[in-house]
Design an enzyme around this catalytic site. Structure first.
Site, mmCIF file in Angstrom:
data_model
loop_
_atom_site.group_PDB
_atom_site.id
_atom_site.type_symbol
_atom_site.label_atom_id
_atom_site.label_comp_id
_atom_site.label_asym_id
_atom_site.label_seq_id
_atom_site.Cartn_x
_atom_site.Cartn_y
_atom_site.Cartn_z
ATOM 1 N N GLY A 13 12.589 15.282 -24.464
ATOM 2 C CA GLY A 13 12.902 13.952 -24.987
ATOM 3 C C GLY A 13 14.103 13.978 -25.909
ATOM 4 N N TYR A 156 -2.263 4.576 -24.007
ATOM 5 C CA TYR A 156 -1.343 5.417 -24.777
ATOM 6 C C TYR A 156 -2.117 6.213 -25.824
ATOM 7 C CZ TYR A 156 2.143 6.711 -28.287
ATOM 8 O OH TYR A 156 2.900 7.399 -29.200
#
Length: 248
Positions: A13, A156
């Protein structure tokens, strides 16, 4: 951080937010940093930006939802720099996909990035360390406060609860093989990054940041440095980091 000078870290990321900030700070301490993301142009810009510093950034395009690409990335790192000493699992994906009326494809995307990729990057990193006799390596999982309490995004949150469980489970496995490789979970609260813009869109994200206090990506990158700076006999297992004004 002196003992990490010249050693290799992989950061997922890495094209934005905490991942990018982590790449910058590790390179500033002389580390060789493998920056992983799908946006190669952003990674190359990052590498160019730190090129005059003591460390180095090696951009690698990798879609973390693709297990083959992850294996290929680690093979490329082995060929270039021998292997990995530190793995920072920073990539995370949050989508507004509820359970009852949610999109199963969005569930799958979150699970692949937040859980499966983290597991495989950890597995490959530990394998690389053990293959080269590295017994002081470190795995750092960028988790979330949502991994410790249920927020509005239930799937999530479930994926981040999995990260909490996996971090503890991997610690047990490392002790089970008598390894001194350490693992740490860092769970941030609200951070002002592109994360909210991707999830909510520009207008709602700006309104959110105006209403609530937030951390900077650099704050979490500095927590990574703090974790790596501790003596090898010190295991920081879990670190929760909130902006001072955040309640939950």
């Amino acid at each position: 951080m002196e003992r990490w000078n010249g050693r290799v870290a992989i950061v997922t990321g890495a094209s934005m937010g905490v991942g990018e900030a982590t790449c910058r700070v590790l390179a500033s301490h002389g580390m060789k940093v493998v920056a992983c993301a799908r946006s190669l142009d952003k990674l190359q810009a990052l590498a160019d930006d730190v090129s005059d510093g003591p460390g180095e950034v090696f951009p690698v395009k990798c879609d973390l939802r693709n297990m083959v690409e992850i294996h290929e990335m680690f093979a490329e790192v082995k060929e270039k720099w021998g292997g990995v000493d530190v793995c920072v699992n920073s990539a995370g994906l949050a989508l507004d996909a509820p359970i009852i009326e949610g999109d199963t494809e969005q569930w799958d995307n979150m699970w692949q990035v937040n859980v499966m990729a983290l597991c495989l990057c950890t597995k490959e990193s530990v394998s690389s360390m053990r293959e080269r006799g590295v017994d002081d390596g470190h795995i750092i999982n960028i988790n979330s406060l949502s991994g410790h309490r249920v927020g509005k995004m239930h799937f999530y949150s479930a994926s981040k609860y999995a990260v909490t469980s996996l971090t503890e489970g991997i610690r047990w496995e490392l002790r089970g093989i008598n390894s001194n490789i350490r693992i740490t979970g860092i769970s941030p609260g609200m951070i002002r990054t592109n994360f909210a813009y991707t999830l909510l869109g520009p207008e709602r994200a700006e309104a959110l940041y105006e209403q609530q206090p937030s951390l900077k990506a650099e704050d979490i990158a500095n927590m990574v440095v703090y974790t790596l700076s501790t003596p090898t006999h010190v295991q920081i297992h879990e670190m929760m980091v909130r902006p001072t004004g955040q309640v939950v």
